[in-house]
Design an enzyme around this catalytic site. Structure first.
Site, PDB file in Angstrom:
ATOM      1  N   TYR A   1      45.349  43.288 -25.443  1.00  0.00           N
ATOM      2  CA  TYR A   1      44.838  43.805 -26.000  1.00  0.00           C
ATOM      3  C   TYR A   1      44.243  44.852 -25.462  1.00  0.00           C
ATOM      4  CZ  TYR A   1      44.381  40.635 -30.036  1.00  0.00           C
ATOM      5  OH  TYR A   1      44.585  40.091 -31.962  1.00  0.00           O
TER       6      TYR A   1
ATOM      7  N   LYS B   1      52.604  30.752 -21.642  1.00  0.00           N
ATOM      8  CA  LYS B   1      54.170  31.091 -21.583  1.00  0.00           C
ATOM      9  C   LYS B   1      54.941  31.288 -20.146  1.00  0.00           C
ATOM     10  CE  LYS B   1      58.172  31.709 -23.789  1.00  0.00           C
ATOM     11  NZ  LYS B   1      58.525  30.383 -24.625  1.00  0.00           N
TER      12      LYS B   1
ATOM     13  N   ASP C   1      54.902  28.460 -27.344  1.00  0.00           N
ATOM     14  CA  ASP C   1      55.846  27.965 -29.034  1.00  0.00           C
ATOM     15  C   ASP C   1      55.549  26.933 -29.250  1.00  0.00           C
ATOM     16  OD1 ASP C   1      57.119  27.694 -26.542  1.00  0.00           O
ATOM     17  OD2 ASP C   1      59.387  28.444 -26.822  1.00  0.00           O
TER      18      ASP C   1
ATOM     19  N   ASP D   1      44.899  34.792 -30.854  1.00  0.00           N
ATOM     20  CA  ASP D   1      44.730  35.004 -32.211  1.00  0.00           C
ATOM     21  C   ASP D   1      45.682  34.450 -32.743  1.00  0.00           C
ATOM     22  OD1 ASP D   1      44.044  36.622 -33.886  1.00  0.00           O
ATOM     23  OD2 ASP D   1      46.044  38.262 -33.560  1.00  0.00           O
TER      24      ASP D   1
ATOM     25  N   ASP E   1      44.698  31.028 -36.156  1.00  0.00           N
ATOM     26  CA  ASP E   1      45.029  31.270 -37.986  1.00  0.00           C
ATOM     27  C   ASP E   1      45.799  29.989 -37.996  1.00  0.00           C
ATOM     28  OD1 ASP E   1      44.094  34.151 -38.240  1.00  0.00           O
ATOM     29  OD2 ASP E   1      45.148  35.073 -38.727  1.00  0.00           O
TER      30      ASP E   1
HETATM   31  C1  IPM Z   1      41.095  38.466 -34.765  1.00  0.00           C
HETATM   32  C2  IPM Z   1      41.328  39.241 -35.425  1.00  0.00           C
HETATM   33  C3  IPM Z   1      40.992  40.846 -34.864  1.00  0.00           C
HETATM   34  C4  IPM Z   1      42.075  40.127 -33.754  1.00  0.00           C
HETATM   35  C5  IPM Z   1      41.730  42.020 -35.354  1.00  0.00           C
HETATM   36  C6  IPM Z   1      40.748  42.839 -36.408  1.00  0.00           C
HETATM   37  C7  IPM Z   1      41.369  42.983 -34.504  1.00  0.00           C
HETATM   38  O1  IPM Z   1      42.686  39.084 -35.883  1.00  0.00           O
HETATM   39  O2  IPM Z   1      39.202  38.098 -34.763  1.00  0.00           O
HETATM   40  O3  IPM Z   1      41.390  36.940 -34.765  1.00  0.00           O
HETATM   41  O4  IPM Z   1      43.255  40.536 -33.222  1.00  0.00           O
HETATM   42  O5  IPM Z   1      41.114  39.717 -32.652  1.00  0.00           O
HETATM   43 MG    MG Z   2      43.693  37.158 -35.830  1.00  0.00          MG
END
Ligand code: IPM
Ligand code: MG
Length: 360
Positions: free
Chosen positions: A137, A182, A214, A238, A242
């Protein structure tokens, strides 16, 4: 009394869920709330996703609550155009918030809302500890003609400090850290692994294992209850957070805390700006409420108030209140008779329901 909180509604559903959080904070009481622009909203007003002034206001505050940033109107592949996400990344870096905590603990009332089978999810209680200011990032990136690059870099000190956060958290939980990397492919992952091993040896108490990313992605859906603390680098965290969110039934349930060494911190729901839902009054405010709880606990040392907010959210869910994203997946009626009837509501009614349960 009078602790200062900067509210950054941002874009999409951000303003709706932060307005709901404002009602919650006013009900808890004792805060000075100050609202500022970030993300696309700031690009429209100032041509940049984060102004120095807003960064300074956040630095001076006791804590920051953010809604979400981003939306199709600012989507571009032009490398020179400002992007809403730069606002969030600028805050994380500018405030030194290297530790991102994302707790995943499905509510017993929501076991049917997940696309995964109930017996798979039962017992899940994990914490993703994501490194937040390094890795791909923030490495060198750019474009040269028909070529583009993003660089993943980590230094030992960056890995050590996030590893310590994970080990400290594990000691207060079930004493187990799974470090995800990884290492079969990436040099940064090999440095990560050996550094985490060393921190574990110094710690001596917490049990450590390693998983390749993975494999971790697979085990998160096949056996989520095996995890206690998941320690990982920025991008893997990240993606895996999710994925983990769906164990709770909806991305609309997952809160996060971003912490550094200077106290305070930034608190935000993990879900994004959901532009398709914006302005409709149906956004789920619960991830933001749970982020407020994390802010009260980790940012402001108000443990009792934090627990009261979490209990109010749970009570509203137990009574059957559901935003559309939380409606159970499957047949016409909930298959288990001991569950309450579900009532589908919007952001305002869900907020009313939580406030009605709040005992502070
Ligand atoms: C998160 C989001 C952010 C990230 C984006 C919006 C930059 O997806 O906080 O998980 O990738 O960190
Ligand atoms: Mg995210």
């Amino acid at each position: 009394m009078g602790r200062r909180i900067v509210l950054l509604p941002g874009d999409g559903i951000g303003p709706e869920i932060v307005a709901a959080a404002r009602r919650l904070l006013e009900a808890v009481g004792g805060f000075e709330l100050e609202e500022r622009l970030v993300g696309g909203a700031s690009i429209d007003a100032h041509g940049t996703a984060l102004t120095d002034e807003v960064l300074e206001a956040c630095r001076a505050a006791d804590a920051v609550l953010l809604g979400a940033v981003g939306g199709p109107q600012w989507d571009t592949t032009d490398p020179t155009a400002p992007r809403p996400e730069q606002g969030l990344l600028g805050l994380r870096k500018g405030l030194g918030l290297y530790a991102n905590l994302r707790p995943v603990k499905p509510s017993p009332a929501l076991l049917l809302a997940s696309p995964l089978r109930e017996e798979r999810i039962r017992g899940t209680d994990l914490l993703v500890v994501r490194e937040l200011t390094g890795g791909i990032y923030f490495g060198a990136s750019g474009r040269e003609g028909g070529r583009a690059f993003d660089t993943c870099e980590y230094e030992v000190a960056e890995i050590e400090r996030i590893a310590r956060v994970a080990f400290d958290a594990a000691r207060d939980r079930r004493g187990r850290v799974t470090s995800v990397d990884k290492a079969n492919v990436l040099e940064t992952s090999r440095l990560w692994r050996e550094t985490v091993e060393r921190v574990a040896a110094d710690d001596g108490e917490v049990e450590l294992d390693h998983l390749l990313v993975d494999n971790a992605a697979m085990q998160l859906v096949s056996e989520p209850s095996r995890f206690d603390v998941i320690l990982t680098e920025n991008m893997f965290g990240d993606i895996l957070s999710d994925e983990s969110a769906m164990l709770t039934g909806s991305l609309g349930m997952l809160p996060s805390a971003s912490l550094g060494d200077d106290g305070g911190g930034l608190f935000e729901p993990v879900h994004g700006s959901a532009p398709d839902l914006a302005g409709k009054g149906v956004a789920n405010p619960l991830a933001t409420f749970l982020s407020v709880a994390l802010m009260l606990r980790h940012g402001l040392a108000l443990d009792e108030e934090a627990a009261a907010v979490e209990a109010a959210v749970e009570a509203a869910l137990t009574k059957g209140w559901r935003t559309p994203d939380l409606a159970w997946v499957g047949s016409e009626t909930p298959p288990m008779s001991d569950l309450p009837a579900e009532v589908e509501v919007g952001t305002r009614e869900m907020t009313d329901a939580v406030l009605a349960e709040l005992a502070v």
